[in-house]
Motif scaffolding. Structure first.
Motif, PDB file in Angstrom:
ATOM      1  N   ALA A 255       0.834  -1.206   0.000  1.00 28.94           N
ATOM      2  CA  ALA A 255       0.000   0.000   0.000  1.00 28.94           C
ATOM      3  C   ALA A 255       0.870   1.257   0.000  1.00 28.94           C
ATOM      4  CB  ALA A 255      -0.930  -0.008   1.208  1.00 28.94           C
ATOM      5  N   ALA A 256       1.964   1.213   0.760  1.00 30.81           N
ATOM      6  CA  ALA A 256       2.883   2.350   0.811  1.00 30.81           C
ATOM      7  C   ALA A 256       3.536   2.569  -0.552  1.00 30.81           C
ATOM      8  CB  ALA A 256       3.941   2.124   1.888  1.00 30.81           C
ATOM      9  N   MET A 257       3.938   1.467  -1.182  1.00 31.86           N
ATOM     10  CA  MET A 257       4.553   1.580  -2.507  1.00 31.86           C
ATOM     11  C   MET A 257       3.609   2.259  -3.485  1.00 31.86           C
ATOM     12  SD  MET A 257       4.596   0.255  -5.835  1.00 31.86           S
ATOM     13  CE  MET A 257       4.119  -1.467  -5.966  1.00 31.86           C
ATOM     14  N   TYR A 258       2.359   1.832  -3.471  1.00 29.70           N
ATOM     15  CA  TYR A 258       1.391   2.401  -4.413  1.00 29.70           C
ATOM     16  C   TYR A 258       1.119   3.874  -4.117  1.00 29.70           C
ATOM     17  CZ  TYR A 258      -2.733   2.553  -7.437  1.00 29.70           C
ATOM     18  OH  TYR A 258      -3.640   2.854  -8.426  1.00 29.70           O
ATOM     19  N   LYS A 259       0.983   4.207  -2.834  1.00 29.77           N
ATOM     20  CA  LYS A 259       0.712   5.591  -2.468  1.00 29.77           C
ATOM     21  C   LYS A 259       1.888   6.492  -2.823  1.00 29.77           C
ATOM     22  CE  LYS A 259      -1.002   8.484   1.315  1.00 29.77           C
ATOM     23  NZ  LYS A 259      -1.498   8.509   2.719  1.00 29.77           N
ATOM     24  N   VAL A 260       3.101   6.027  -2.531  1.00 34.93           N
ATOM     25  CA  VAL A 260       4.286   6.808  -2.879  1.00 34.93           C
ATOM     26  C   VAL A 260       4.375   6.971  -4.394  1.00 34.93           C
ATOM     27  CG1 VAL A 260       6.808   6.776  -2.933  1.00 34.93           C
ATOM     28  CG2 VAL A 260       5.615   6.245  -0.810  1.00 34.93           C
ATOM     29  N   GLY A 261       4.129   5.891  -5.123  1.00 34.47           N
ATOM     30  CA  GLY A 261       4.230   5.929  -6.578  1.00 34.47           C
ATOM     31  C   GLY A 261       3.272   6.922  -7.214  1.00 34.47           C
ATOM     32  N   THR A 262       2.033   6.900  -6.771  1.00 28.51           N
ATOM     33  CA  THR A 262       1.043   7.811  -7.352  1.00 28.51           C
ATOM     34  C   THR A 262       1.239   9.250  -6.872  1.00 28.51           C
ATOM     35  OG1 THR A 262      -0.538   7.187  -5.602  1.00 28.51           O
ATOM     36  CG2 THR A 262      -0.693   6.012  -7.697  1.00 28.51           C
ATOM     37  N   SER A 263       2.063   9.426  -5.834  1.00 33.74           N
ATOM     38  CA  SER A 263       2.371  10.778  -5.349  1.00 33.74           C
ATOM     39  C   SER A 263       3.554  11.399  -6.083  1.00 33.74           C
ATOM     40  CB  SER A 263       2.687  10.731  -3.845  1.00 33.74           C
ATOM     41  OG  SER A 263       1.576  10.283  -3.097  1.00 33.74           O
ATOM     42  N   LEU A 264       4.302  10.582  -6.816  1.00 34.72           N
ATOM     43  CA  LEU A 264       5.441  11.112  -7.552  1.00 34.72           C
ATOM     44  C   LEU A 264       4.965  12.087  -8.624  1.00 34.72           C
ATOM     45  CD1 LEU A 264       7.530   7.851  -8.189  1.00 34.72           C
ATOM     46  CD2 LEU A 264       8.157   9.728  -6.656  1.00 34.72           C
ATOM     47  N   PRO A 265       5.702  13.164  -8.847  1.00 37.55           N
ATOM     48  CA  PRO A 265       5.319  14.082  -9.929  1.00 37.55           C
ATOM     49  C   PRO A 265       5.423  13.381 -11.276  1.00 37.55           C
ATOM     50  CG  PRO A 265       7.503  14.618  -9.090  1.00 37.55           C
ATOM     51  CD  PRO A 265       6.929  13.600  -8.149  1.00 37.55           C
ATOM     52  N   ALA A 266       4.670  13.835 -12.247  1.00 38.88           N
ATOM     53  CA  ALA A 266       4.646  13.210 -13.564  1.00 38.88           C
ATOM     54  C   ALA A 266       6.038  13.134 -14.181  1.00 38.88           C
ATOM     55  CB  ALA A 266       3.713  13.985 -14.486  1.00 38.88           C
ATOM     56  N   GLU A 267       6.886  14.112 -13.862  1.00 39.42           N
ATOM     57  CA  GLU A 267       8.238  14.129 -14.422  1.00 39.42           C
ATOM     58  C   GLU A 267       9.050  12.899 -14.027  1.00 39.42           C
ATOM     59  OE1 GLU A 267       6.692  18.246 -14.286  1.00 39.42           O
ATOM     60  OE2 GLU A 267       6.787  16.590 -12.841  1.00 39.42           O
ATOM     61  N   LEU A 268       8.665  12.239 -12.946  1.00 45.13           N
ATOM     62  CA  LEU A 268       9.426  11.099 -12.440  1.00 45.13           C
ATOM     63  C   LEU A 268       8.704   9.772 -12.654  1.00 45.13           C
ATOM     64  CD1 LEU A 268      10.733  12.701  -9.130  1.00 45.13           C
ATOM     65  CD2 LEU A 268      11.886  12.525 -11.342  1.00 45.13           C
ATOM     66  N   ARG A 269       7.740   9.788 -13.586  1.00 44.30           N
ATOM     67  CA  ARG A 269       6.999   8.563 -13.868  1.00 44.30           C
ATOM     68  C   ARG A 269       7.009   8.271 -15.375  1.00 44.30           C
ATOM     69  NH1 ARG A 269       1.470   9.156 -12.130  1.00 44.30           N
ATOM     70  NH2 ARG A 269       1.764  11.316 -11.483  1.00 44.30           N
ATOM     71  N   GLU A 270       8.146   7.875 -15.862  1.00 44.64           N
ATOM     72  CA  GLU A 270       8.344   7.358 -17.232  1.00 44.64           C
ATOM     73  C   GLU A 270       8.092   8.371 -18.348  1.00 44.64           C
ATOM     74  OE1 GLU A 270       7.782   2.975 -19.348  1.00 44.64           O
ATOM     75  OE2 GLU A 270       6.428   3.566 -17.748  1.00 44.64           O
ATOM     76  N   THR A 271       8.063   9.627 -18.015  1.00 48.51           N
ATOM     77  CA  THR A 271       7.860  10.650 -19.039  1.00 48.51           C
ATOM     78  C   THR A 271       9.175  11.130 -19.642  1.00 48.51           C
ATOM     79  OG1 THR A 271       7.898  12.344 -17.323  1.00 48.51           O
ATOM     80  CG2 THR A 271       5.731  11.490 -17.981  1.00 48.51           C
ATOM     81  N   ALA A 272      10.282  10.745 -19.022  1.00 51.29           N
ATOM     82  CA  ALA A 272      11.616  11.193 -19.455  1.00 51.29           C
ATOM     83  C   ALA A 272      11.767  12.708 -19.320  1.00 51.29           C
ATOM     84  CB  ALA A 272      11.917  10.756 -20.889  1.00 51.29           C
ATOM     85  N   LEU A 273      11.040  13.284 -18.351  1.00 55.32           N
ATOM     86  CA  LEU A 273      11.097  14.738 -18.123  1.00 55.32           C
ATOM     87  C   LEU A 273      11.771  15.080 -16.792  1.00 55.32           C
ATOM     88  CD1 LEU A 273       7.486  15.683 -19.309  1.00 55.32           C
ATOM     89  CD2 LEU A 273       9.642  15.962 -20.569  1.00 55.32           C
ATOM     90  N   GLY A 274      12.371  14.083 -16.159  1.00 55.39           N
ATOM     91  CA  GLY A 274      13.020  14.329 -14.877  1.00 55.39           C
ATOM     92  C   GLY A 274      14.133  13.332 -14.630  1.00 55.39           C
ATOM     93  N   GLY A 275      14.728  13.435 -13.431  1.00 57.37           N
ATOM     94  CA  GLY A 275      15.787  12.498 -13.060  1.00 57.37           C
ATOM     95  C   GLY A 275      16.972  12.564 -13.997  1.00 57.37           C
ATOM     96  N   ILE A 276      17.595  11.410 -14.277  1.00 52.49           N
ATOM     97  CA  ILE A 276      18.788  11.406 -15.121  1.00 52.49           C
ATOM     98  C   ILE A 276      18.451  11.678 -16.584  1.00 52.49           C
ATOM     99  CG2 ILE A 276      20.024   9.840 -13.570  1.00 52.49           C
ATOM    100  CD1 ILE A 276      19.620   7.692 -15.754  1.00 52.49           C
TER     101      ILE A 276
END
Length: 293
Positions: A255-276
């Motif tokens: 449940a924590a994994m899912y909540k943390v995941g959906t709380s991540l900004p869009a830039e850090l969820r496979e959009t290639a707009l954040g991180g490395i």
């Protein structure tokens, strides 16, 4: 047999019927699809064969992705292993090479098993095959192990996500490592609770892991995150088999994994707009792939 909708229900069903995680998954498949046990094993043998092929090809020769961003590393690791200079030993380095091989085969548009996803395809084969070799397991026993992984995967799919676009890499490589660790704990004689404790520990250790693919391709840093997931799974198996449990139960960790995941900004969820993906080198590599300036 009722359908388990949580880790707790899964453990209760296994206890009530005196069965393992793998036997639960097999029973569900037989009931849901109306197939025989023999038919299920024959189909899963094809899956195991494909996993083994993907985990081997890149170790026997240099395999490069179509983009050219990754390739040849599984072969390099295999040669390093043969040199006898490894710090961590044969089992760990072989698992690393297997995980990389599958990732490189995926990038080359070769055959892989997307379990649970293409981006995390190297983890489960590397862990199961490495453990199977070290424990001298037969293909039938490895297939049983894959069914155990699927039992945990069913609970993850019902209550969270496998998608990096929805939950970050913690949902992809995290889930792959959790399934692999749980499966190998059963292979080594652990109880359903011990398997789920292993999965819970994996999730706790990857909370917040972002999905930031360079150029939007499942290559950098995905391939090396498969290595990390495989080693984490193997280490967690030993931890749990030594008698270490998870203070946070599987359902809470999931449940924590899912909540943390959906709380991540869009830039850090496979959009290639954040991180490395948006580092100077990440952008340079993207331009290299797509011919931009």
């Amino acid at each position: 047999m009722k359908i388990a909708k949580s880790g707790l229900e899964l453990m209760e069903i296994c206890k009530e019927h005196h069965i393992s995680l793998s036997e639960y998954a097999i029973a569900r498949e037989v009931e849901d699809k109306g197939v025989t046990r023999e038919g299920l094993f024959a189909h899963m043998q094809l899956t195991l064969d494909a996993m083994r092929e993907g985990a081997t090809l890149g170790r026997e020769k240099e395999v490069y992705s179509l983009s050219g961003l990754i390739g040849g590393d599984a072969y390099r690791l295999e040669q390093y292993l043969k040199s006898g200079k490894s710090l961590m030993g044969e089992g760990v380095v072989k698992a690393m090479a297997m995980a990389l091989s599958s990732a490189e085969v995926n990038g080359s548009m070769g055959k892989i098993v997307a379990c649970p996803t293409a981006g995390s395809c190297g983890i489960l084969p590397a862990v199961v095959l490495t453990a199977g070799e070290q424990l001298h397991k037969t293909d039938e026993e490895l297939i049983q192990c894959l069914f155990a992984a699927s039992a945990v995967g069913m609970i993850i799919g019902m209550n969270a996500t496998f998608s990096g676009a929805e939950g970050g890499c913690q949902a992809e490589c995290g889930s792959g490592a959790a399934m692999a660790a749980a499966a190998v704990v059963e292979m080594m004689g652990g109880t359903p609770k011990m398997s789920l404790d292993a999965a819970a520990i994996i999730f706790k250790n990857v909370l917040g892991l972002v999905c930031d693919p360079v150029a939007g391709l499942v290559e950098i840093p995905c391939a090396k995150r498969n290595i990390s997931g495989a080693i984490s799974a193997l280490a967690t198996v030993d931890l749990v088999m030594a008698g270490v449990d998870s203070k946070i139960p599987f359902d809470d960790a999931l449940a924590a994994m899912y909540k943390v995941g959906t709380s991540l900004p869009a830039e850090l969820r496979e959009t290639a707009l954040g991180g490395i993906a948006i580092t100077p080198t990440g952008i340079k590599l993207k331009n290299q792939v797509f011919g931009s300036n």
